[in-house]
Design an enzyme around this catalytic site. Structure first.
Site, PDB file in Angstrom:
ATOM      1  N   ASP A  52       0.874  -1.130   0.037  1.00 20.26           N
ATOM      2  CA  ASP A  52      -0.059  -0.106  -0.322  1.00 20.26           C
ATOM      3  C   ASP A  52       0.857   1.923   0.296  1.00 20.26           C
ATOM      4  O   ASP A  52       1.678   1.971   0.974  1.00 20.26           O
ATOM      5  CB  ASP A  52      -1.056   0.214   1.334  1.00 20.26           C
ATOM      6  N   GLU A 131      31.615  10.872  -0.220  1.00 20.97           N
ATOM      7  CA  GLU A 131      32.437  10.905   0.543  1.00 20.97           C
ATOM      8  C   GLU A 131      31.709  11.397   2.139  1.00 20.97           C
ATOM      9  O   GLU A 131      31.418  12.396   2.455  1.00 20.97           O
ATOM     10  CB  GLU A 131      33.666  11.710   0.158  1.00 20.97           C
ATOM     11  N   GLU A 133      30.489  11.908   5.258  1.00 22.88           N
ATOM     12  CA  GLU A 133      30.913  12.415   7.459  1.00 22.88           C
ATOM     13  C   GLU A 133      29.585  12.092   7.402  1.00 22.88           C
ATOM     14  O   GLU A 133      28.774  12.320   7.136  1.00 22.88           O
ATOM     15  CB  GLU A 133      31.315  13.751   6.629  1.00 22.88           C
ATOM     16  N   GLU A 188      37.312  12.438  10.979  1.00 28.71           N
ATOM     17  CA  GLU A 188      37.236  14.421  10.726  1.00 28.71           C
ATOM     18  C   GLU A 188      38.297  15.555  11.177  1.00 28.71           C
ATOM     19  O   GLU A 188      38.498  14.883  12.486  1.00 28.71           O
ATOM     20  CB  GLU A 188      35.956  14.091   9.975  1.00 28.71           C
ATOM     21  N   GLU A 195      34.634  10.081   8.341  1.00 26.20           N
ATOM     22  CA  GLU A 195      34.350   9.872   7.270  1.00 26.20           C
ATOM     23  C   GLU A 195      34.794   8.612   6.543  1.00 26.20           C
ATOM     24  O   GLU A 195      36.214   7.637   7.345  1.00 26.20           O
ATOM     25  CB  GLU A 195      35.280  10.749   6.379  1.00 26.20           C
ATOM     26  N   HIS A 244      30.631  14.845  -0.483  1.00 21.64           N
ATOM     27  CA  HIS A 244      31.085  15.554  -1.505  1.00 21.64           C
ATOM     28  C   HIS A 244      30.587  13.723  -2.593  1.00 21.64           C
ATOM     29  O   HIS A 244      30.386  12.864  -1.879  1.00 21.64           O
ATOM     30  CB  HIS A 244      32.883  15.513  -1.602  1.00 21.64           C
ATOM     31  N   ARG A 315      41.198  24.052  -2.618  1.00 24.81           N
ATOM     32  CA  ARG A 315      39.869  22.927  -1.962  1.00 24.81           C
ATOM     33  C   ARG A 315      38.524  23.361  -1.235  1.00 24.81           C
ATOM     34  O   ARG A 315      37.717  22.973  -1.360  1.00 24.81           O
ATOM     35  CB  ARG A 315      40.195  22.368  -0.873  1.00 24.81           C
ATOM     36  N   GLU A 332      33.990  17.315  -8.566  1.00 21.21           N
ATOM     37  CA  GLU A 332      34.492  16.810  -7.034  1.00 21.21           C
ATOM     38  C   GLU A 332      33.454  18.272  -6.944  1.00 21.21           C
ATOM     39  O   GLU A 332      34.045  19.111  -6.744  1.00 21.21           O
ATOM     40  CB  GLU A 332      35.717  16.674  -6.463  1.00 21.21           C
ATOM     41  N   ARG A 334      31.369  19.571  -4.280  1.00 23.35           N
ATOM     42  CA  ARG A 334      31.522  19.689  -2.611  1.00 23.35           C
ATOM     43  C   ARG A 334      30.447  20.213  -1.945  1.00 23.35           C
ATOM     44  O   ARG A 334      30.385  20.247  -0.460  1.00 23.35           O
ATOM     45  CB  ARG A 334      32.400  20.167  -2.561  1.00 23.35           C
TER      46      ARG A 334
HETATM   47  P1  ADP Z   1      39.394  13.843  -0.868  1.00 19.98           P
HETATM   48  O1  ADP Z   1      41.073  13.234  -1.413  1.00 19.98           O
HETATM   49  O2  ADP Z   1      38.096  14.822  -1.325  1.00 19.98           O
HETATM   50  O3  ADP Z   1      39.059  13.725   0.249  1.00 19.98           O
HETATM   51  P2  ADP Z   1      38.785  10.435  -1.763  1.00 19.98           P
HETATM   52  O4  ADP Z   1      39.802  10.090  -1.776  1.00 19.98           O
HETATM   53  O5  ADP Z   1      38.598  10.838   0.722  1.00 19.98           O
HETATM   54  O6  ADP Z   1      38.815  12.395  -2.042  1.00 19.98           O
HETATM   55  O7  ADP Z   1      37.561   9.906  -2.309  1.00 19.98           O
HETATM   56  C1  ADP Z   1      37.961  10.096  -3.805  1.00 19.98           C
HETATM   57  C2  ADP Z   1      36.934   8.823  -3.878  1.00 19.98           C
HETATM   58  O8  ADP Z   1      36.309   9.484  -5.473  1.00 19.98           O
HETATM   59  C3  ADP Z   1      36.398   7.389  -4.038  1.00 19.98           C
HETATM   60  O9  ADP Z   1      35.082   7.277  -3.414  1.00 19.98           O
HETATM   61  C4  ADP Z   1      36.637   7.377  -5.526  1.00 19.98           C
HETATM   62  O10 ADP Z   1      36.573   6.104  -5.702  1.00 19.98           O
HETATM   63  C5  ADP Z   1      36.284   8.328  -6.417  1.00 19.98           C
HETATM   64  N1  ADP Z   1      36.571   8.272  -7.603  1.00 19.98           N
HETATM   65  C6  ADP Z   1      38.138   8.176  -8.069  1.00 19.98           C
HETATM   66  N2  ADP Z   1      37.946   7.676  -9.247  1.00 19.98           N
HETATM   67  C7  ADP Z   1      36.185   7.642  -9.411  1.00 19.98           C
HETATM   68  C8  ADP Z   1      36.263   8.094 -11.135  1.00 19.98           C
HETATM   69  N3  ADP Z   1      37.041   8.077 -12.446  1.00 19.98           N
HETATM   70  N4  ADP Z   1      34.892   8.917 -11.208  1.00 19.98           N
HETATM   71  C9  ADP Z   1      34.069   8.769  -9.933  1.00 19.98           C
HETATM   72  N5  ADP Z   1      34.743   8.556  -8.492  1.00 19.98           N
HETATM   73  C10 ADP Z   1      35.770   8.548  -9.154  1.00 19.98           C
HETATM   74 MG    MG Z   2      36.330  15.539  -1.192  1.00 17.00          MG
HETATM   75 MG    MG Z   3      35.656  14.974   4.233  1.00 22.07          MG
HETATM   76 MG    MG Z   4      37.919  12.111   1.430  1.00 23.19          MG
HETATM   77 MG    MG Z   5      40.639  11.555   1.113  1.00 23.74          MG
END
Ligand code: ADP
Ligand code: MG
Ligand code: MG
Ligand code: MG
Ligand code: MG
Length: 443
Positions: A52, A131, A133, A188, A195, A244, A315, A332, A334
């Site tokens: 439902d 990513e 958190e 974090e 995270e 992110h 960043r 990315e 954010r």
């Molecule tokens: P940050 O440097 O912003 O903290 P992280 O290392 O925590 O980044 O996270 C990076 C994320 O990006 C991971 O989930 C990773 O699998 C993802 N990632 C890597 N390559 C690709 C891609 N080609 N497309 C989308 N996401 C990707």
């Molecule tokens: Mg990030």
């Molecule tokens: Mg973070």
């Molecule tokens: Mg990260």
């Molecule tokens: Mg990282």
């Protein structure tokens, strides 16, 4: 996994599964469960299981009461924490109408539709690496969350400062048991904040993963007497929780954002996609930051974005281009926070990017200085707009954007805006402690 019906029957037998938990997600991003005994398995596998829908948020009309759940067998998994009465398996379902059509009020169906448009535009997949958190709070002896943080640790701190570490480790192990490819897990910046990053996946699987992730985090935290919250800004004065979204488009030739000879080694398509994201950023904010509290995170001073800008080095802006190239080339975003309905959020950023590709929208120049050090005039000269500062303003931008209407489809778009305006109104008519502290005695 590409499970067949027979694979499922076999696993049910081998593992002695007693209950089936059928999952889908409502408008607000809340996971809905329909639990049925294993005797219903054949009915489920034949797409004949009814529920439902009239009590589910966003599924409002009386005619929508009889709905069918079509299981996506690739999402089948047996929970590692099953009860004494037998194991519980879950499967994520698509909601269908009695005449066999995908119900357009189902956010997952909507993402499938937008991914279909992407395929028509010549791409094979939209990859998302989230990513998320979250905070861990202590619970009181009634099992209710308190505002006592679980530790005083900060970024990359190790035990014994980081008391949440054991809990986080068990979360990671559980996720791995459930098939997640966890890439990193760390404390974090804020106390009590964590995270966990898992490997990117195709948009639909990534959205499913985000939902499963939240469920696992909350379940395991409880075992440790902790309460995990994805509320973006549970405490003022310290960083909030974001999610992110790393994203890339692939064709059968590989990552469409990468071009060895392009500017910053990015392809023309990467720039157009970025142009679309920037153009619709204010409009998709309500979807990616959908609650009143989301806007307490999007303020200067806490690493969260406030301005619509991008950078290849810095960043702080809304959109960052991480250094990785080749198949890891990605954008990315954010601003997104973990209260976003992942199906809707991913559909909205994808539609924004596809609009950029279709209309060859060139992004503004990158902003590689710290935007927070620029004054309003300098920002204006560089054409830097603000993100909306309240849910109310974000909803106005969403309501004025035809591309976002296309991203959500007319039905979800309308019910989202209506429901969120009501939510904002309910907030607006409350009188807060801050107001009484400021005004009661002064006037
Ligand atoms: P940050 O440097 O912003 O903290 P992280 O290392 O925590 O980044 O996270 C990076 C994320 O990006 C991971 O989930 C990773 O699998 C993802 N990632 C890597 N390559 C690709 C891609 N080609 N497309 C989308 N996401 C990707
Ligand atoms: Mg990030
Ligand atoms: Mg973070
Ligand atoms: Mg990260
Ligand atoms: Mg990282």
């Amino acid at each position: 996994h590409d499970y067949t019906k027979d694979d499922i029957r076999q696993m049910v037998k081998d593992e002695d599964v007693k209950f089936l938990r059928l999952m889908f997600t409502d408008l607000f991003g809340t996971i809905k469960n329909v639990e049925v005994p294993i005797t219903q398995l054949e009915k489920l596998l034949d797409n004949k299981l009814m529920f439902d829908g009239s009590s589910i948020e966003g599924f409002v009309r009386i005619e929508e009461s009889d709905m069918y759940l079509y299981p996506d067998l690739s999402t089948w998994m047996i929970f590692p924490w099953s009860s004494e009465r037998g194991k519980i398996a879950r499967v994520i379902c698509e909601v269908y109408t009695p005449d066999g059509k995908p119900f357009e009020g189902d956010p997952r169906n909507n993402l499938i539709r937008v991914l279909g448009d992407m395929k028509k535009a010549g791409f094979t997949s939209f990859n998302i690496g989230p990513e998320p958190e979250f905070f861990l709070f202590k619970m009181n002896d009634k099992g209710e969350p308190t505002l006592h943080l679980n530790d005083k640790g900060s970024y990359f701190d190790m035990a014994p400062m980081d008391l949440g570490e054991n809990c986080r480790r068990e979360i990671v192990l559980t996720l791995e048991e459930m098939g997640f490819d966890v890439e990193a897990a760390h404390h974090e910046v804020a106390p009590g904040q964590h995270e966990i990053d898992f490997k990117y996946a195709d948009a639909l699987a990534a959205a499913d993963n985000i939902q499963t992730f939240k469920l696992v985090v909350k379940t395991i935290a409880r075992k440790y007497g902790l309460y995990a919250t994805f509320m973006p800004k549970p405490l003022s004065g310290i960083n909030g929780s974001g999610m992110h979204l790393n994203m890339s488009l692939f064709t059968d030739k590989g990552n469409a954002f990468f071009d060895e000879s392009g500017e910053l080694k990015l392809s023309k398509d990467a720039y157009y996609f970025l142009g679309g994201l920037l153009k619709h950023a204010r409009a998709f904010t309500a979807v990616c930051n959908p609650i009143v509290n989301s806007y307490k995170r999007l303020v200067p001073g806490y690493e969260a974005p406030v301005y619509v800008a991008w950078s290849g080095s810095n960043r702080s802006p809304l959109i960052r281009i991480p250094n990785a190239r080749g198949n890891s080339t990605r954008l990315e975003v954010r601003s997104v926070d973990p209260t976003a309905n992942p199906y809707l959020a991913i559909a909205s950023v994808l539609e924004a990017g596809l609009d950029g590709l279709k209309n060859k929208i060139e992004p503004e120049d990158s902003v590689d200085r710290n935007i927070y050090r620029m004054d309003a005039e300098e920002r204006q000269e560089s054409h830097i707009k603000n993100l909306p500062d309240t849910l109310h303003n974000a909803l106005k931008d969403l309501a004025a954007d035809e591309v976002m209407k296309g991203a959500l489809g007319p039905k979800l778009y309308q019910s989202f805006i209506e429901a969120k305006n009501l939510e904002y109104d309910s907030y607006r008519t409350q009188v807060s402690g801050w107001e009484r502290d400021q005004y009661l005695e002064k006037y």
